[in-house]
Design a protein around this motif. Structure first.
Motif, PDB file in Angstrom:
ATOM      1  N   GLY A   1       0.727  -1.176  -0.035  1.00 38.52           N
ATOM      2  CA  GLY A   1       0.136  -0.061  -0.037  1.00 38.52           C
ATOM      3  C   GLY A   1       0.747   1.199  -0.143  1.00 38.52           C
ATOM      4  N   TRP A   2       0.801   1.927   1.102  1.00 35.62           N
ATOM      5  CA  TRP A   2       1.592   3.363   1.226  1.00 35.62           C
ATOM      6  C   TRP A   2       2.076   3.434   2.552  1.00 35.62           C
ATOM      7  N   ARG A   3       3.271   4.097   2.671  1.00 29.88           N
ATOM      8  CA  ARG A   3       3.899   3.939   3.887  1.00 29.88           C
ATOM      9  C   ARG A   3       4.277   5.541   4.079  1.00 29.88           C
ATOM     10  N   ILE A   4       3.909   6.281   5.282  1.00 31.53           N
ATOM     11  CA  ILE A   4       4.137   7.432   5.643  1.00 31.53           C
ATOM     12  C   ILE A   4       5.066   7.388   6.558  1.00 31.53           C
ATOM     13  N   GLY A   5       6.147   8.204   6.721  1.00 33.50           N
ATOM     14  CA  GLY A   5       6.989   8.039   7.786  1.00 33.50           C
ATOM     15  C   GLY A   5       6.693   8.827   8.937  1.00 33.50           C
ATOM     16  N   ALA A   6       6.889   8.575  10.100  1.00 34.16           N
ATOM     17  CA  ALA A   6       6.428   9.363  11.410  1.00 34.16           C
ATOM     18  C   ALA A   6       6.965  10.794  11.362  1.00 34.16           C
ATOM     19  N   ALA A   7       8.045  11.048  10.828  1.00 32.38           N
ATOM     20  CA  ALA A   7       8.645  12.262  10.946  1.00 32.38           C
ATOM     21  C   ALA A   7       8.117  13.164   9.596  1.00 32.38           C
ATOM     22  N   THR A   8       7.262  12.561   8.744  1.00 33.39           N
ATOM     23  CA  THR A   8       6.787  13.247   7.594  1.00 33.39           C
ATOM     24  C   THR A   8       5.835  14.471   7.948  1.00 33.39           C
ATOM     25  N   ARG A   9       6.114  15.884   7.627  1.00 35.42           N
ATOM     26  CA  ARG A   9       5.433  16.841   8.173  1.00 35.42           C
ATOM     27  C   ARG A   9       4.419  16.948   7.206  1.00 35.42           C
ATOM     28  N   TRP A  10       3.458  17.863   7.748  1.00 33.15           N
ATOM     29  CA  TRP A  10       2.330  17.825   7.295  1.00 33.15           C
ATOM     30  C   TRP A  10       1.996  18.442   5.727  1.00 33.15           C
TER      31      TRP A  10
ATOM     32  N   THR B   1     -10.411   6.093   8.335  1.00 34.57           N
ATOM     33  CA  THR B   1     -11.182   5.541   7.237  1.00 34.57           C
ATOM     34  C   THR B   1     -10.037   4.804   6.216  1.00 34.57           C
ATOM     35  N   LEU B   2      -9.011   5.085   6.339  1.00 32.88           N
ATOM     36  CA  LEU B   2      -7.823   4.342   5.600  1.00 32.88           C
ATOM     37  C   LEU B   2      -7.399   2.972   6.089  1.00 32.88           C
ATOM     38  N   GLY B   3      -7.941   2.511   7.117  1.00 38.07           N
ATOM     39  CA  GLY B   3      -7.588   1.304   7.641  1.00 38.07           C
ATOM     40  C   GLY B   3      -6.041   1.387   8.127  1.00 38.07           C
ATOM     41  N   ALA B   4      -5.622   2.688   8.729  1.00 35.87           N
ATOM     42  CA  ALA B   4      -4.122   2.694   8.927  1.00 35.87           C
ATOM     43  C   ALA B   4      -3.589   1.987  10.146  1.00 35.87           C
ATOM     44  N   GLU B   5      -2.433   1.435  10.030  1.00 33.72           N
ATOM     45  CA  GLU B   5      -1.700   0.841  11.017  1.00 33.72           C
ATOM     46  C   GLU B   5      -0.368   1.601  11.467  1.00 33.72           C
ATOM     47  N   VAL B   6      -0.151   1.344  12.707  1.00 36.50           N
ATOM     48  CA  VAL B   6       1.290   2.205  12.916  1.00 36.50           C
ATOM     49  C   VAL B   6       2.507   1.154  13.269  1.00 36.50           C
ATOM     50  N   GLU B   7       3.597   1.451  12.846  1.00 41.60           N
ATOM     51  CA  GLU B   7       4.776   0.838  12.957  1.00 41.60           C
ATOM     52  C   GLU B   7       5.495   1.356  14.228  1.00 41.60           C
TER      53      GLU B   7
ATOM     54  N   PRO C   1      -3.088   0.137   4.052  1.00 46.07           N
ATOM     55  CA  PRO C   1      -3.356  -1.138   2.985  1.00 46.07           C
ATOM     56  C   PRO C   1      -3.942  -0.448   1.480  1.00 46.07           C
ATOM     57  N   ALA C   2      -3.403  -1.253   0.547  1.00 46.14           N
ATOM     58  CA  ALA C   2      -4.020  -0.864  -0.591  1.00 46.14           C
ATOM     59  C   ALA C   2      -5.456  -1.096  -0.840  1.00 46.14           C
ATOM     60  N   ALA C   3      -5.993  -1.706  -0.118  1.00 42.89           N
ATOM     61  CA  ALA C   3      -7.480  -2.238  -0.526  1.00 42.89           C
ATOM     62  C   ALA C   3      -8.232  -1.081   0.074  1.00 42.89           C
ATOM     63  N   ALA C   4      -7.839  -0.422   1.277  1.00 35.09           N
ATOM     64  CA  ALA C   4      -8.519   0.630   1.870  1.00 35.09           C
ATOM     65  C   ALA C   4      -8.756   1.721   1.032  1.00 35.09           C
TER      66      ALA C   4
END
Length: 244
Positions: free
Chosen positions: A22-31, A83-89, A125-128
């Motif tokens: 799917g997609w990965r957003i780094g935790a330190a990614t700024r808005w 709503t995007l079914g996000a998970e945290v690492e 996840p891509a499916a979301a």
């Protein structure tokens, strides 16, 4: 704390990337980084929320991971991520683990992050996101630089006839933790736009699972009414974006 370690310059913790899952957003990614990222329409609600995180100066400094670890009930990023079914690492010397965002947030300023862990990324996840459009709306005492009284996010996929195939709806700033509304999501399947154009169509029964609180910004009954209307507007906005 006596000592603070700044992780914001670690390149591996920043940026948005497409992965096999799917997609990965780094935790330190700024808005502000998120606003410029190449993301599909399902992320439009998250983009809209990014524009609501404080001022432009705060968006240039504040991070996605900070918004989550702060665990404010009014964190703008949480409803669209739900709503995007996000998970945290989460990572520590003991290894890496992943949790659903809905499980990670446990209360006001409380999460399941252990003292030796850092939040490294948010995974979508891509499916979301496939075939969906997203939207986000919030209500505050003024238009800008405001803590929400209530907010709602939605992702929607529609068929060729314009009827909803699948929907995910979440509400924030109404309870200690933002939450999805599964009863409402189920009821939305098969609905067409005309059925959603009347204010008040989302009654208390469809908002089951939402238990608003009283505080200095609003009473519980007002929040319940506001959340229902914001959810309706978010669903309509997501439908319009994809099938206008």
């Amino acid at each position: 704390p006596a000592h603070i370690v700044d992780l914001s310059r670690i390149a591996a913790l920043r940026g948005v990337s497409r992965t096999a899952e799917g997609w990965r957003i780094g935790a330190a990614t700024r808005w502000s980084d998120l606003l410029r990222a190449d993301l599909p329409p399902a992320f439009d609600g998250l983009r809209a929320a990014a524009r609501e995180v404080g001022s432009v100066q705060i968006q240039n400094a504040g991070t996605v991971g900070g918004n989550l670890c702060n665990a404010s009930p009014a964190a703008d990023g949480v409803p669209p991520l739900l709503t995007l079914g996000a998970e945290v690492e989460l990572a520590s010397l003991r290894g890496t683990r992943r949790l659903p965002l809905a499980a990670f947030l446990t209360g006001v300023r409380r999460t399941l992050r252990a003292p030796d862990e850092i939040l490294t990324a948010v995974e979508i996840p891509a499916a979301a996101a496939e075939g969906r459009r997203g939207a986000f709306v919030k209500l505050g005492a003024r238009r800008y630089l405001v803590i929400s009284i209530a907010m709602a996010a939605a992702t929607v996929s529609c068929g060729a006839d314009g009827r909803i195939l699948k929907a995910a709806v979440s509400v924030g700033a109404c309870a200690p933790v933002a939450c999805r509304l599964p009863v409402l999501e189920a009821a939305l399947a098969g609905m067409a736009r005309p059925a959603l154009e009347r204010p008040g169509v989302f009654g208390a029964g469809l908002m089951a699972g939402l238990a608003p609180i009283d505080d200095v910004r609003a009473c519980a009954s007002y929040r319940l009414d506001a959340a229902a209307e914001l959810a309706r507007r978010a669903v309509l906005a997501a439908m319009e974006a994809g099938h206008g």
